[in-house]
Design a protein around this motif. Structure first.
Motif, PDB file in Angstrom:
ATOM      1  N   PHE A 293       0.896  -1.381   0.143  1.00  0.00           N
ATOM      2  CA  PHE A 293      -0.117  -0.016   0.002  1.00  0.00           C
ATOM      3  C   PHE A 293       0.960   1.441   0.094  1.00  0.00           C
ATOM      4  N   ARG A 294       1.985   1.258   0.838  1.00  0.00           N
ATOM      5  CA  ARG A 294       2.870   2.277   0.729  1.00  0.00           C
ATOM      6  C   ARG A 294       3.416   2.597  -0.457  1.00  0.00           C
ATOM      7  N   ASP A 295       3.617   1.376  -1.338  1.00  0.00           N
ATOM      8  CA  ASP A 295       4.338   1.845  -2.717  1.00  0.00           C
ATOM      9  C   ASP A 295       3.390   2.216  -3.509  1.00  0.00           C
ATOM     10  N   LEU A 296       1.886   2.139  -3.410  1.00  0.00           N
ATOM     11  CA  LEU A 296       0.943   2.572  -4.171  1.00  0.00           C
ATOM     12  C   LEU A 296       1.000   3.969  -3.819  1.00  0.00           C
ATOM     13  N   VAL A 297       1.096   4.546  -2.557  1.00  0.00           N
ATOM     14  CA  VAL A 297       1.167   5.975  -1.931  1.00  0.00           C
ATOM     15  C   VAL A 297       2.491   6.577  -2.688  1.00  0.00           C
TER      16      VAL A 297
ATOM     17  N   GLN B  44       3.937   5.516  -5.378  1.00  0.00           N
ATOM     18  CA  GLN B  44       3.845   5.951  -7.120  1.00  0.00           C
ATOM     19  C   GLN B  44       2.817   6.861  -7.587  1.00  0.00           C
ATOM     20  N   GLY B  45       2.109   7.347  -6.456  1.00  0.00           N
ATOM     21  CA  GLY B  45       0.983   8.234  -6.870  1.00  0.00           C
ATOM     22  C   GLY B  45      -0.183   7.757  -6.940  1.00  0.00           C
ATOM     23  N   VAL B  46      -0.657   6.383  -6.824  1.00  0.00           N
ATOM     24  CA  VAL B  46      -1.605   5.663  -7.148  1.00  0.00           C
ATOM     25  C   VAL B  46      -2.578   6.133  -6.057  1.00  0.00           C
ATOM     26  N   VAL B  47      -2.216   6.071  -5.038  1.00  0.00           N
ATOM     27  CA  VAL B  47      -3.300   6.495  -3.689  1.00  0.00           C
ATOM     28  C   VAL B  47      -2.541   7.934  -3.529  1.00  0.00           C
ATOM     29  N   ARG B  48      -3.472   8.906  -3.678  1.00  0.00           N
ATOM     30  CA  ARG B  48      -3.250  10.386  -3.573  1.00  0.00           C
ATOM     31  C   ARG B  48      -3.497  11.083  -2.210  1.00  0.00           C
ATOM     32  N   PRO B  49      -3.110  12.167  -1.718  1.00  0.00           N
ATOM     33  CA  PRO B  49      -3.530  12.821  -0.449  1.00  0.00           C
ATOM     34  C   PRO B  49      -5.085  12.548  -0.298  1.00  0.00           C
ATOM     35  N   ASP B  50      -5.602  13.070  -1.431  1.00  0.00           N
ATOM     36  CA  ASP B  50      -7.175  13.033  -1.150  1.00  0.00           C
ATOM     37  C   ASP B  50      -8.060  11.976  -1.606  1.00  0.00           C
ATOM     38  N   THR B  51      -7.162  10.739  -1.795  1.00  0.00           N
ATOM     39  CA  THR B  51      -7.821   9.372  -1.830  1.00  0.00           C
ATOM     40  C   THR B  51      -8.526   8.678  -0.649  1.00  0.00           C
ATOM     41  N   LEU B  52      -9.589   8.336  -0.404  1.00  0.00           N
ATOM     42  CA  LEU B  52     -10.293   7.590   0.454  1.00  0.00           C
ATOM     43  C   LEU B  52      -9.556   6.285   0.913  1.00  0.00           C
ATOM     44  N   VAL B  53      -9.110   6.240   1.884  1.00  0.00           N
ATOM     45  CA  VAL B  53      -8.817   4.955   2.467  1.00  0.00           C
ATOM     46  C   VAL B  53      -9.169   4.165   3.685  1.00  0.00           C
ATOM     47  N   TRP B  54      -9.033   3.110   3.986  1.00  0.00           N
ATOM     48  CA  TRP B  54      -9.461   2.637   5.475  1.00  0.00           C
ATOM     49  C   TRP B  54      -8.550   1.270   5.490  1.00  0.00           C
TER      50      TRP B  54
ATOM     51  N   LEU C 160       1.111   8.572   6.828  1.00  0.00           N
ATOM     52  CA  LEU C 160       0.748   7.697   5.424  1.00  0.00           C
ATOM     53  C   LEU C 160       1.259   8.278   4.344  1.00  0.00           C
ATOM     54  N   VAL C 161       0.902   9.651   4.000  1.00  0.00           N
ATOM     55  CA  VAL C 161       1.381  10.356   2.915  1.00  0.00           C
ATOM     56  C   VAL C 161       2.355  11.233   3.131  1.00  0.00           C
ATOM     57  N   GLY C 162       3.573  11.394   2.519  1.00  0.00           N
ATOM     58  CA  GLY C 162       4.681  12.245   3.024  1.00  0.00           C
ATOM     59  C   GLY C 162       5.409  11.930   4.534  1.00  0.00           C
TER      60      GLY C 162
ATOM     61  N   ALA D  24      12.061   6.984   4.417  1.00  0.00           N
ATOM     62  CA  ALA D  24      12.650   6.851   3.198  1.00  0.00           C
ATOM     63  C   ALA D  24      12.406   7.709   1.903  1.00  0.00           C
ATOM     64  N   PRO D  25      13.228   8.179   1.074  1.00  0.00           N
ATOM     65  CA  PRO D  25      13.103   8.941  -0.111  1.00  0.00           C
ATOM     66  C   PRO D  25      12.214   8.416  -0.937  1.00  0.00           C
ATOM     67  N   PRO D  26      11.523   9.125  -1.823  1.00  0.00           N
ATOM     68  CA  PRO D  26      10.772   8.631  -3.078  1.00  0.00           C
ATOM     69  C   PRO D  26      11.661   7.639  -4.081  1.00  0.00           C
ATOM     70  N   MET D  27      10.854   6.928  -4.607  1.00  0.00           N
ATOM     71  CA  MET D  27      11.804   6.088  -5.721  1.00  0.00           C
ATOM     72  C   MET D  27      12.189   7.173  -6.830  1.00  0.00           C
ATOM     73  N   MET D  28      13.293   6.884  -7.395  1.00  0.00           N
ATOM     74  CA  MET D  28      13.915   7.590  -8.631  1.00  0.00           C
ATOM     75  C   MET D  28      12.908   7.071  -9.585  1.00  0.00           C
ATOM     76  N   PRO D  29      12.564   8.165 -10.515  1.00  0.00           N
ATOM     77  CA  PRO D  29      11.724   7.885 -11.719  1.00  0.00           C
ATOM     78  C   PRO D  29      12.577   6.985 -12.719  1.00  0.00           C
TER      79      PRO D  29
END
Length: 64
Positions: free
Chosen positions: A21-25, A27-37, A53-55, A59-64
């Motif tokens: 799930f943190r990988d999805l965050v 990668q930007g799949v789960v954004r700050p305004d995404t509803l989660v539970w 959870l967000v930011g 760990a630094p973000p993955m290199m593009p």
């Protein structure tokens, strides 16, 4: 280990193990305004409202 769900286009996605799930965050799949539970939460919340959870990750973000 917690399992997480998120809402995308009106559909529930998941469960995802916390690490994935943190990988999805990241990668930007789960954004700050995404509803989660996750288990133990009273209801769905925006990812930005979940502490750590967000930011703010160690760990630094993955290199593009």
């Amino acid at each position: 280990m917690a399992s997480w769900f998120y809402a995308s286009e009106g559909k529930q996605q998941g469960p995802f193990p916390e690490g994935q799930f943190r990988d999805l965050v990241a990668q930007g799949v789960v954004r700050p305004d995404t509803l989660v539970w996750t288990e133990g939460m009273a209801g769905w919340q925006k990812a930005a409202e979940i502490p750590g959870l967000v930011g703010g990750g160690s760990a630094p973000p993955m290199m593009p």
